[in-house]
Design a protein around this motif. Structure first.
Motif, short mmCIF file in Angstrom:
data_model
loop_
_atom_site.label_atom_id
_atom_site.label_comp_id
_atom_site.label_asym_id
_atom_site.label_seq_id
_atom_site.Cartn_x
_atom_site.Cartn_y
_atom_site.Cartn_z
N ALA A 2 0.85 -1.19 0.00
CA ALA A 2 0.00 0.00 0.00
C ALA A 2 0.89 1.23 0.00
O ALA A 2 1.73 1.39 0.87
CB ALA A 2 -0.91 -0.01 1.22
N MET A 3 0.68 2.09 -1.01
CA MET A 3 1.49 3.30 -1.08
C MET A 3 0.60 4.51 -0.89
O MET A 3 -0.18 4.86 -1.78
CB MET A 3 2.21 3.37 -2.43
CG MET A 3 3.28 2.32 -2.57
SD MET A 3 4.12 2.44 -4.16
CE MET A 3 2.86 1.75 -5.20
N PRO A 4 0.68 5.13 0.28
CA PRO A 4 -0.14 6.33 0.49
C PRO A 4 0.41 7.48 -0.35
O PRO A 4 1.62 7.71 -0.37
CB PRO A 4 0.01 6.61 1.98
CG PRO A 4 1.21 5.85 2.43
CD PRO A 4 1.56 4.84 1.40
N THR A 5 -0.45 8.16 -1.10
CA THR A 5 -0.05 9.34 -1.85
C THR A 5 -0.97 10.47 -1.42
O THR A 5 -2.00 10.21 -0.78
CB THR A 5 -0.20 9.13 -3.37
OG1 THR A 5 -1.60 9.18 -3.70
CG2 THR A 5 0.37 7.80 -3.82
N THR A 16 -4.66 5.94 -1.85
CA THR A 16 -3.73 4.83 -1.70
C THR A 16 -3.67 4.01 -2.98
O THR A 16 -4.70 3.65 -3.55
CB THR A 16 -4.16 3.94 -0.53
OG1 THR A 16 -4.18 4.73 0.66
CG2 THR A 16 -3.20 2.79 -0.34
N TYR A 46 -1.92 0.54 -4.73
CA TYR A 46 -1.27 -0.72 -4.38
C TYR A 46 -0.35 -1.16 -5.51
O TYR A 46 -0.73 -1.11 -6.68
CB TYR A 46 -2.33 -1.80 -4.11
CG TYR A 46 -3.11 -1.51 -2.86
CD1 TYR A 46 -2.67 -1.98 -1.62
CD2 TYR A 46 -4.26 -0.73 -2.89
CE1 TYR A 46 -3.37 -1.68 -0.47
CE2 TYR A 46 -4.97 -0.44 -1.74
CZ TYR A 46 -4.52 -0.91 -0.53
OH TYR A 46 -5.21 -0.62 0.62
N ASN A 87 -7.08 0.15 -6.04
CA ASN A 87 -6.60 1.42 -5.52
C ASN A 87 -7.75 2.19 -4.88
O ASN A 87 -8.90 2.08 -5.30
CB ASN A 87 -6.01 2.26 -6.65
CG ASN A 87 -4.78 1.60 -7.25
OD1 ASN A 87 -4.03 0.93 -6.55
ND2 ASN A 87 -4.58 1.79 -8.55
N GLU A 123 7.50 9.34 2.11
CA GLU A 123 6.98 8.56 3.22
C GLU A 123 7.23 9.21 4.59
O GLU A 123 7.65 8.55 5.53
CB GLU A 123 7.56 7.15 3.20
CG GLU A 123 7.14 6.36 1.96
CD GLU A 123 8.05 5.18 1.68
OE1 GLU A 123 8.42 4.49 2.64
OE2 GLU A 123 8.40 4.97 0.52
#
Lengths: 162, 433
Positions: free
Chosen positions: B75-78, B82, B84, B156, B229
């Motif tokens: 999971a990439m929070p932007t 989010t 994936y 996503n 991050e």
């Protein structure tokens, strides 16, 4: 003079403000459960609970803890009346030399207080800062699981009034 | 009547424009291949691809915590929601097993998957577009050689209209300059190799350059420092705020080993980068350092002497800790003297002694994020490597204490005025973990 709440009791500490909590516990208050391992906050043997969180007492000067609540292993039970965490470690015979065990029990207790249903994965991750060179890791894990099972509020039982 | 006519014309123009945009944004699927059609892999090519994949940090994003490398699901929070990461193992159903080399190259360099869907620029194709055909082939050979894993990424979590992938065509129109790397003939081969890796696969600018409101790197502000991050990715080259100016030797050492005595230890997302670079061809790392050093030197403060602080530093009888210097009356100074100084003012060399804070960019940088992260969480042990470690103090020190300490370090060791908004930054850093 620093005031700390040690195992529920207010204590005035005479040691100079820069003294690590570990030295105060062992030398001034005679609470010898927390151990001096590395003195660098890297082995976990000195771990105690401060306001619910597991902290390294060897790198924590008492001056930053003014008025805060410290729980040591002595606060979890005594030799004659061991608490659930201690009973679990005894039942699983989780100590070999035992030097690291008080710190492990304190961090495990902090974890279970926060999350009585902690998964194996969570227990392993939580105990990462603790070193044990005897290698009783699997027994330590079992002991923590046992302590969790025995202290967890049992929903079904409390409903039927036991 | 007249109004109706105008409306009709407007609708027609809108429809035409919409159709044109759709045609522009539309990418056709590339036919699937039969995964069984692969012959024996070219071992040398696969090895080269593996090294390139490390330079590209592919596994860092395409692996979930505790998951199989390259199977995705991280999971990439932007700032937009989010995203994936996807499975890039050669699984025919959930990975890239049915992707031809053409499909792989298009995804890598144009951000379009085999089925023709635009990919989100969390995948740094704005950098990977520079990758050469040869290197793309090596990467493809490597990914096709690893064990397939059945693993689908969750959907996503993005708001409308960002969840419509066709909108990405607009983003690309604005921000994606599709071009392979072109060597600068006035520079030597090593410099060009370094720039190719730094700008391309290495995608250093993805973190070390600031981004605009639409999440694209500001082309005019390359390497002026960015964010990743919850960590500050420091400015590089002449924009660096390091107290000691970086040079090629220091950069080589840092990139290859993850720390340097005059610059400290790679932390946060950069720790993954140096872990990867430790395993690649040293000539490539050295070329990257050579190019980065050519970006110019910051002024630095070039302090070679430790800031004198407090009385003696004789170790205590217990052996491990140094004596506490005199305790300042201000709260931050008192915390430093009683909690930090026993390691940071001691005479033990790293990795057992603390870093020299007068050399720390975490203290000099305009953003306090890294210093706060370090105080809160310390430096965890990094696998089997002998890098410095530090206990975290987030459970011992309250937010106010951390603010006091940070600003004390800031004024004392960087000689700069206190940070603005420190309390908010501490609260944010705590919330983020």
């Amino acid at each position: 003079m620093t005031t700390l709440i040690i195992n529920g009791e207010s204590r005035s500490v005479a040691a100079s403000p820069d003294t690590p909590l570990l030295y105060v516990l062992r030398d001034e208050l005679g609470l010898n459960a927390a151990k001096y391992g590395c003195g660098l906050g890297q082995c976990g043997a000195c771990t105690v609970i401060v306001d619910g969180k597991a902290v390294f007492s060897c790198v924590t000067a008492v001056t930053v803890l003014e008025g805060r609540a410290v729980t040591t292993l002595e606060g979890l039970g005594s030799h004659d009346a061991p608490g659930p965490m201690q009973l679990a470690f005894i039942a699983e015979q989780a100590a070999q030399c035992g030097y690291c065990i008080p710190g492990m029990m304190m961090r495990a207790q902090a974890l279970l207080n926060r999350d009585p249903h902690a998964t194996d994965e969570a227990i392993r991750a939580e105990l990462q800062p603790h070193l044990c060179r005897c290698g009783t890791h699997m027994r330590i894990l079992r002991a923590i699981r046992r302590a969790a099972e025995e202290t967890r509020p049992k929903a079904a039982e409390s409903r039927t009034g036991r | 009547m007249r109004l109706r006519f105008v409306l009709l014309v407007l609708i027609a123009i809108g429809a035409l424009g919409g159709t044109a945009a759709l045609l522009y944004a539309w990418e056709s699927p590339i036919p699937p291949i039969d995964p069984r059609s692969f012959g024996a892999p070219d071992r040398a090519l696969v090895r080269r691809g593996a090294s390139l994949a490390l330079i590209g940090d592919c596994a860092t994003c395409h692996t979930a915590p505790g998951g199989v490398p390259y199977a995705g699901r991280l999971a990439m929070p932007t700032p937009f929601g989010t995203i994936y990461s996807t499975n890039i193992t050669p699984d025919p159903e959930t990975g890239i097993g049915r992707w031809s080399i053409q499909a792989f190259m298009r995804a890598l360099r144009s951000g379009v998957d085999r089925e023709g869907r635009h990919l989100y620029p969390a995948f740094p194709y704005d950098h990977f577009t520079r990758v050469s055909d040869d290197d793309a082939r090596a990467l493809y050979a490597f990914f096709m050689s690893i064990d397939p894993v059945n693993s689908s990424a969750p959907s996503n979590a993005l708001p409308f209209p960002l969840n419509v992938r066709l909108t990405l065509a607009g983003w690309k129109l604005l921000f994606l300059r599709q071009a392979r790397f072109v060597a600068d003939p006035s520079r030597d081969e090593r410099w060009n190799r370094g720039k190719y890796l730094v700008d391309g696969l290495g995608h250093c600018g993805a973190c070390h350059s600031p981004r605009n409101l639409l999440g694209a790197e500001k082309a005019s502000a390359e390497f002026e420092g960015g964010e990743a991050e919850g960590w500050r990715a420091y400015a590089l080259g002449r924009y660096s705020q390091s107290p000691v100016a970086w040079d090629e030797a220091a950069l080589t050492d840092y990139l290859a080993n993850g720390s340097h005595p005059l610059h400290g230890t790679a932390q946060g997302p950069m720790a993954n980068v140096v872990d990867n670079l430790a395993q690649v061809d040293p000539a490539d790392v050295s070329a990257m350092a050579y190019y980065l050093a050519s970006l110019g030197k910051s002024e630095g403060r070039n302090k070679s002497e430790r800031v004198p602080f407090g009385p003696g530093r004789l170790p205590q009888a217990a052996g491990a800790q140094a004596a506490t210097p005199s305790i300042p009356s201000e709260p931050g100074g008192a915390i430093y003297a009683t909690v930090c100084a026993s390691c940071h003012e001691g005479d033990r060399p790293p990795p057992l002694g603390g870093a020299r804070l007068d050399l720390s960019t975490a203290v000099t940088d305009d953003a306090p994020a890294n210093l706060i992260n370090l105080v809160l969480n310390g430096i965890p042990a990094a696998g089997a490597s002998a890098r410095p470690i530090m206990p975290g103090f987030g459970d011992v020190l309250g937010d106010r204490q951390i603010s006091d300490l940070s600003n004390y370090l800031r004024t004392r060791f960087a000689g700069r005025s206190p940070w603005d908004g420190l309390a908010e930054a501490v609260a944010e850093a705590r919330g983020g973990r």
